[in-house]
Design a protein around this motif. Structure first.
Motif, short mmCIF file in Angstrom:
data_model
loop_
_atom_site.label_atom_id
_atom_site.label_comp_id
_atom_site.label_asym_id
_atom_site.label_seq_id
_atom_site.Cartn_x
_atom_site.Cartn_y
_atom_site.Cartn_z
N ASN A 196 0.82 -1.22 0.00
CA ASN A 196 0.00 0.00 0.00
C ASN A 196 0.85 1.26 0.00
N GLY A 197 2.15 1.11 -0.20
CA GLY A 197 3.04 2.26 -0.22
C GLY A 197 3.80 2.48 1.06
N ARG A 198 3.45 1.77 2.13
CA ARG A 198 4.15 1.89 3.40
C ARG A 198 5.39 0.99 3.39
N PHE A 199 6.49 1.49 3.95
CA PHE A 199 7.74 0.76 3.95
C PHE A 199 7.87 -0.11 5.19
N THR A 200 6.81 -0.87 5.49
CA THR A 200 6.82 -1.76 6.64
C THR A 200 5.75 -2.82 6.41
N ASN A 201 5.61 -3.74 7.36
CA ASN A 201 4.62 -4.80 7.19
C ASN A 201 3.22 -4.36 7.59
N GLY A 202 3.12 -3.26 8.35
CA GLY A 202 1.82 -2.80 8.81
C GLY A 202 1.70 -1.30 8.83
N ARG A 203 1.50 -0.75 10.04
CA ARG A 203 1.25 0.68 10.21
C ARG A 203 2.54 1.46 10.41
N THR A 204 2.46 2.74 10.10
CA THR A 204 3.55 3.65 10.42
C THR A 204 3.31 4.24 11.81
N VAL A 205 4.31 4.91 12.35
CA VAL A 205 4.13 5.59 13.63
C VAL A 205 3.03 6.64 13.52
N ALA A 206 3.02 7.37 12.40
CA ALA A 206 1.99 8.39 12.21
C ALA A 206 0.59 7.78 12.18
N ASP A 207 0.45 6.62 11.54
CA ASP A 207 -0.84 5.92 11.54
C ASP A 207 -1.31 5.67 12.96
N ILE A 208 -0.41 5.13 13.77
CA ILE A 208 -0.78 4.68 15.12
C ILE A 208 -1.11 5.86 16.02
N ILE A 209 -0.31 6.92 15.94
CA ILE A 209 -0.60 8.10 16.75
C ILE A 209 -1.94 8.70 16.34
N GLY A 210 -2.17 8.81 15.04
CA GLY A 210 -3.44 9.36 14.57
C GLY A 210 -4.62 8.51 15.00
N ASP A 211 -4.48 7.18 14.90
CA ASP A 211 -5.55 6.29 15.32
C ASP A 211 -5.88 6.47 16.79
N ASN A 212 -4.84 6.58 17.61
CA ASN A 212 -5.05 6.74 19.05
C ASN A 212 -5.70 8.08 19.40
N MET A 213 -5.53 9.07 18.53
CA MET A 213 -6.14 10.37 18.76
C MET A 213 -7.50 10.49 18.09
N GLY A 214 -7.94 9.43 17.41
CA GLY A 214 -9.22 9.47 16.73
C GLY A 214 -9.21 10.27 15.46
N LEU A 215 -8.05 10.37 14.81
CA LEU A 215 -7.91 11.16 13.59
C LEU A 215 -7.95 10.27 12.35
#
Length: 384
Positions: free
Chosen positions: A67-86
């Motif tokens: 999906n364009g991410r350079f990892t097997n799952g989420r990025t740090v930005a993904d996770i922080i945003g998810d935790n903030m409800g963004l």
């Protein structure tokens, strides 16, 4: 592509929900960064050599496809945003991006191989440097002004919070490589000063030898473009990423690289403090996760990892393989490996880093508006 972005990890803007000329503007993110935050911009750069478009990238997220991410799952930005409800912002080069999507979700400008300096990562052929990302942000502003009017747009962007995650490539894919002029034009201290000076100029628009000049450019640019609430993420122990280890004679961490990361973080923290004190109505903060990442690498078992020195996705004994490819072999349990490939952390590592930064900044969830929260990544499978 690089790990120093680990701490140096990620640029995200959160725009507080408010009514603007009849538009119910939600809290969104504008993300500036490199491969640690890229969600698909490099996929649209056809000549770029910095790509995450092949399996097994994205295996533990969504449908399991790249999906364009350079990892097997989420990025740090993904996770922080998810935790903030963004909401998770789409890539700026996504052809389906519209003004309504920007108001709904924000934009991600991050690009694998990109750096604070234009010359960084040149051998990747195509990448978006921070200067180019800010140019694209200016284009975003023009679109939103046309959509909701100049006054409303000005408030929209000034109320936004910006997070920037860059810096490691400027060392790993520039200064530490003898083929670059910067490697012999500066010493360690003057390069950091050059970076800081550049970054300061950039920030004022959206270090005093090499590193100082970089940070100052960044500051001027973003501030002039309306950024008032901004978080810059520092660098992790980039000398301990698998690529740096395998290139050393002892397979250990390269201490010079780690010292450069520490110097960058010290200078970056000071720059953010200086900017907050002298720029009107601006709150700039620096996020440093170096210590916790270093502790995980030193004592992985204490944090639930079994491996913190080699990539989960590798090409057998052929090292460094640089990227994960379909012929690569995966580790037996991806959740137990700190590194996904030679450069980048795994989903599990990104979650640990994100939680540390959330705690350090005291970030909390925003008031949710209409619409579902973004779906989390699937838990990493123990199967290779």
């Amino acid at each position: 592509m690089k790990f120093t972005a680990l701490a140096a990890m990620m640029a995200a803007v959160t725009v507080l929900g408010l009514l603007i000329d009849g538009h119910d503007c939600k809290i969104v993110q504008f993300i500036f960064g490199d491969s640690l935050s890229d969600v698909g911009n490099n996929k649209r750069l056809s000549r770029s050599l910095a790509q995450a478009s092949l399996p097994w990238y994205g295996i533990d997220m969504g449908n399991g496809l790249p999906n364009g991410r350079f990892t097997n799952g989420r990025t740090v930005a993904d996770i922080i945003g998810d935790n903030m409800g963004l909401p998770r912002p789409p890539a700026v080069l996504d052809p389906s991006l519209t003004e309504d999507m920007i108001l709904e979700k924000g934009v991600n400008y991050a690009s694998g191989g990109g750096g604070i300096l234009n010359e960084t990562g040149g051998y990747f052929i195509q990448k978006l440097s921070l200067y180019r990302q800010i140019d694209l942000f200016q284009g975003t502003q023009t679109l939103i002004k046309s959509k909701i009017g100049a006054n409303a747009a000005e408030k929209f962007f000034q109320d936004a919070r910006y997070v920037v995650a860059l810096g490691s490539n400027d060392f790993i894919n520039n200064y530490l490589m003898p083929l670059y002029r910067d490697s012999w034009s500066y010493n360690d201290q003057t390069f950091i000063e050059y970076l800081m000076g550049t970054l300061e100029r950039q920030l004022k628009s959206i270090v005093r030898s090499f590193l100082t000049r970089v940070l100052r450019a960044f500051e001027q640019l973003l501030h002039s473009l309306g950024a008032r609430q901004l978080i810059v993420f520092g660098l992790g122990p980039m000398g301990c990423i698998p690529l740096q280890r395998v290139l050393s004679t002892s397979n250990g961490c390269q201490e010079r690289s780690n010292k450069l990361a520490l110097s960058f973080n010290k200078a970056g923290n000071k720059l953010m403090e200086d900017l907050s004190s002298k720029l009107p109505n601006a709150t700039y903060r620096f996020g440093d996760a170096y210590d916790v990442v270093n502790d995980v690498i030193t004592n992985p078992i204490q944090y639930g990892f079994t491996n913190a020195d080699s990539p989960c996705c590798s090409f057998g004994i052929i090292r460094p393989a640089l990227t994960c490819v379909p012929a690569s072999v995966l580790c037996s349990d991806r959740s137990k490996y700190f590194f996904w490939d030679e450069y980048h952390p795994s989903d599990s590592a990104n979650e640990l880093i994100a939680k540390e930064l959330i705690k350090k900044f005291g970030l909390s969830r925003v008031d949710e508006t209409d619409g579902p929260s973004p779906a989390p990544a699937f838990a990493p499978s123990p199967e290779g």
